[in-house]
Design a protein around this motif. Structure first.
Motif, PDB file in Angstrom:
ATOM      1  N   GLU A 203       0.893  -1.083  -0.074  1.00 44.96           N
ATOM      2  CA  GLU A 203       0.224  -0.029  -0.002  1.00 44.96           C
ATOM      3  C   GLU A 203       0.737   1.301   0.023  1.00 44.96           C
ATOM      4  O   GLU A 203       1.800   1.178   0.841  1.00 44.96           O
ATOM      5  CB  GLU A 203      -0.828  -0.046   1.185  1.00 44.96           C
ATOM      6  N   PHE A 204       0.660   2.154  -0.896  1.00 46.45           N
ATOM      7  CA  PHE A 204       1.497   3.347  -0.839  1.00 46.45           C
ATOM      8  C   PHE A 204       1.017   4.202   0.352  1.00 46.45           C
ATOM      9  O   PHE A 204      -0.245   4.267   0.699  1.00 46.45           O
ATOM     10  CB  PHE A 204       1.378   4.224  -2.258  1.00 46.45           C
ATOM     11  N   ILE A 205       2.056   4.997   0.852  1.00 43.88           N
ATOM     12  CA  ILE A 205       1.478   6.053   2.014  1.00 43.88           C
ATOM     13  C   ILE A 205       2.251   7.263   1.671  1.00 43.88           C
ATOM     14  O   ILE A 205       3.562   7.373   0.931  1.00 43.88           O
ATOM     15  CB  ILE A 205       2.321   5.435   3.348  1.00 43.88           C
ATOM     16  N   ASP A 206       1.672   8.107   2.162  1.00 46.45           N
ATOM     17  CA  ASP A 206       1.960   9.823   1.651  1.00 46.45           C
ATOM     18  C   ASP A 206       2.179   9.897   0.047  1.00 46.45           C
ATOM     19  O   ASP A 206       3.163  10.617  -0.091  1.00 46.45           O
ATOM     20  CB  ASP A 206       3.178  10.181   2.520  1.00 46.45           C
ATOM     21  N   LEU A 207       1.243   9.469  -0.452  1.00 48.07           N
ATOM     22  CA  LEU A 207       1.249   9.630  -2.010  1.00 48.07           C
ATOM     23  C   LEU A 207       1.074  11.011  -2.204  1.00 48.07           C
ATOM     24  O   LEU A 207       0.221  11.652  -2.041  1.00 48.07           O
ATOM     25  CB  LEU A 207       0.605   8.712  -2.609  1.00 48.07           C
TER      26      LEU A 207
END
Length: 245
Positions: A203-207
């Motif tokens: 999961e991407f974070i702070d995209l």
């Protein structure tokens, strides 16, 4: 396999949406003629109706009455495609679909009405060379699927849910490479049921907004390319769809 009934008088749009829905794994019944749509309504049991506003503009037509009866039964949801110059005055329960279509919103709406466990984000199957870093380790890995929310990478490195990592993804054909922070959501262990695939979902974070737009643009362009090469699928025109937001 879910059965969708698609009708519209705009042939290019009709063909484009048909190709998309087939690509997503649905059985699609298609027509631009009201009388034929009536027959399909009577002789099939569609799980979802997707119809142009022009076909339903007059509530007194036999088609509108047939659609109204089916939708009112609660057994078949209705999506209505906007049509220039046609005012949508339907009192039936339905979801309006703006044209040009937003690819990602349309996918989410179709999923919501057809799947028991709907997927909110359009995930694209890819084969991209990638690289990821976890702590002091930096390893090559193949990116197998990609969405604006995350990706799946093929790797033999064992990781646990919650592990933080940084992934580098080349957006092939766009001359751009993204370096994205993420965390492991799940691991895939090799076995006969998955052809001995081993990897992790991330999961991407702070995209950032610019990275989100770049991912959306890449997925949109690759998706249309994939759809247009499907056997029996028509040539898809991305001009009929909204750019990703």
């Amino acid at each position: 396999m879910k059965r969708l009934l698609l009708g519209d008088t705009r042939q290019p749009l009709l063909e484009t949406i048909e190709g998309m829905l087939k690509h997503w794994g649905y059985r699609v019944l298609v027509s631009s003629r009201p009388e034929q749509i009536k027959i399909l309504l009577r002789e099939t049991s569609p799980d979802l109706l997707i119809l142009g506003a022009g076909l339903l503009a007059n509530s007194e037509t036999s088609l509108s009455k047939s659609v109204g009866k089916l939708v009112a039964s609660g057994n078949c949801p209705l999506l209505v495609l906007h049509e220039e110059g046609i005012e949508n005055n339907l009192t039936l329960p339905h979801d309006p679909i703006a044209v040009p279509i937003d690819l990602f919103s349309f996918f989410a709406q179709v999923q919501r009405h057809t799947e028991r466990f709907p997927r909110k984000n359009l995930r694209l199957t890819v084969k991209l060379p990638g690289m990821f870093s976890r702590g002091a380790q930096t390893l090559l890995a193949e990116v197998l699927s990609l969405s604006v929310q995350g990706l799946m990478i093929k790797t033999s490195l064992r990781m646990e849910p919650g592990d933080a990592l940084t992934v580098c993804v080349p957006l092939v054909g766009m001359g751009k490479e993204l370096e994205l922070a993420g965390r492991v959501l799940y691991g895939v262990q090799p076995g006969a049921d998955n052809n001995y695939l081993q990897g992790v979902g991330v999961e991407f974070i702070d995209l950032s907004e610019s990275d989100r737009e770049a991912l959306g643009d890449f997925i949109r362009k690759r998706f249309f390319g994939d759809v247009s090469t499907e056997e029996h699928a028509p040539q898809v025109s991305p001009d009929q769809f909204e750019p990703p937001r």
